[in-house]
Design an enzyme around this catalytic site. Structure first.
Site, PDB file in Angstrom:
ATOM      1  N   CYS A  30       0.593  -1.177  -0.222  1.00 18.40           N
ATOM      2  CA  CYS A  30       0.098  -0.033  -0.138  1.00 18.40           C
ATOM      3  C   CYS A  30       0.815   1.161  -0.076  1.00 18.40           C
ATOM      4  CB  CYS A  30      -0.910  -0.049   0.998  1.00 18.40           C
ATOM      5  SG  CYS A  30      -2.106   1.214   1.360  1.00 18.40           S
ATOM      6  N   HIS A  55      -3.460  -5.679   0.681  1.00 14.57           N
ATOM      7  CA  HIS A  55      -2.882  -5.962   1.969  1.00 14.57           C
ATOM      8  C   HIS A  55      -2.411  -7.323   2.097  1.00 14.57           C
ATOM      9  CE1 HIS A  55      -2.632  -2.030   4.023  1.00 14.57           C
ATOM     10  NE2 HIS A  55      -3.566  -1.721   3.000  1.00 14.57           N
ATOM     11  N   GLU A  86      -0.829  -9.012   3.850  1.00 16.43           N
ATOM     12  CA  GLU A  86      -0.452  -9.892   5.360  1.00 16.43           C
ATOM     13  C   GLU A  86      -2.194  -9.947   6.052  1.00 16.43           C
ATOM     14  OE1 GLU A  86      -1.452  -5.238   5.946  1.00 16.43           O
ATOM     15  OE2 GLU A  86      -0.395  -6.626   4.417  1.00 16.43           O
TER      16      GLU A  86
END
Length: 210
Positions: free
Chosen positions: A84, A186, A188
């Site tokens: 990001c 994202h 993660e």
């Protein structure tokens, strides 16, 4: 860095170390790989624009620090994954630009965060020969939806390695480096939810670092 980033690195076999942002904090010598994590919006003065009213400025001290870390990581050949805001800084350091608000281009419906939050997904197409595609083992991914900016002009030496169906750049990489990759979504969050193709990004970073 968020809990999800820390956990994704840990699950991939890495040892996460958090670096506070500070004007005089350098990249420690023991760092073997780095994640540039998400955040608010970079200063558009970097590419000659005024602030868009929809923007939410990142802490200027953090932006300065992250720029210096990107530059130092490149100089030292440290593998890096940008997420990001992190991807955007990687692009800006190379002289690229950003689209400040995708809503101005009619792309908000596809990219903006919706009431369902992180569970919303949209599809991106991966460049088949890219590091991203080789790492994930596919040429298409469903990624989480939660941003209003994207790469505009791709920075020098970088290539767009993933795009959304509306042509929005979703990932960039430097094909001359072993592992220098940035993604707009994202991974993660998807990684710690058990999505193996997203976890593969952190596993590849850890392998490259070791």
């Amino acid at each position: 860095m968020s809990y999800a980033c820390v956990e994704a690195v840990r699950l991939a076999g890495g040892e996460p170390v958090l670096l506070p942002f500070h004007d005089d904090l350098e990249l420690p010598s023991f760092v073997q790989g780095i994640v540039f994590s998400g955040g608010n919006d970079p200063d558009p003065a970097a590419w000659g624009e005024e602030w868009h009213p929809a923007c939410n400025q990142v802490d200027p001290k953090r932006e300065r620090h992250e720029r210096s870390l990107v530059t130092e990581a490149e100089r030292r050949g440290i593998p890096a994954l940008g997420i990001c805001f992190g991807m955007q800084i990687m692009n800006l350091v190379r002289g690229g630009s950003l689209i400040q608000h995708l809503g101005d281009l009619g792309r908000a419906e596809l990219h903006a965060r919706q009431p369902e939050g992180w569970s919303k997904r949209h599809d991106v197409a991966l460049r088949p020969e890219s590091l991203l595609a080789k790492t994930c083992g596919v040429v298409a991914l469903a990624v989480n939806t939660s941003h209003h900016q994207s790469v505009g002009r791709v920075g020098e030496g970088l290539v767009a390695s993933a795009v959304a169906q509306d042509t929005t750049v979703e990932a960039i990489e430097d094909p001359t480096k072993p592992f220098w990759l940035g993604v707009q979504w994202h991974p993660e969050r998807q990684s710690i939810e058990g999505e193996s193709r997203q976890a593969a990004l952190f596993e590849a970073l850890v392998r490259a670092a070791s």
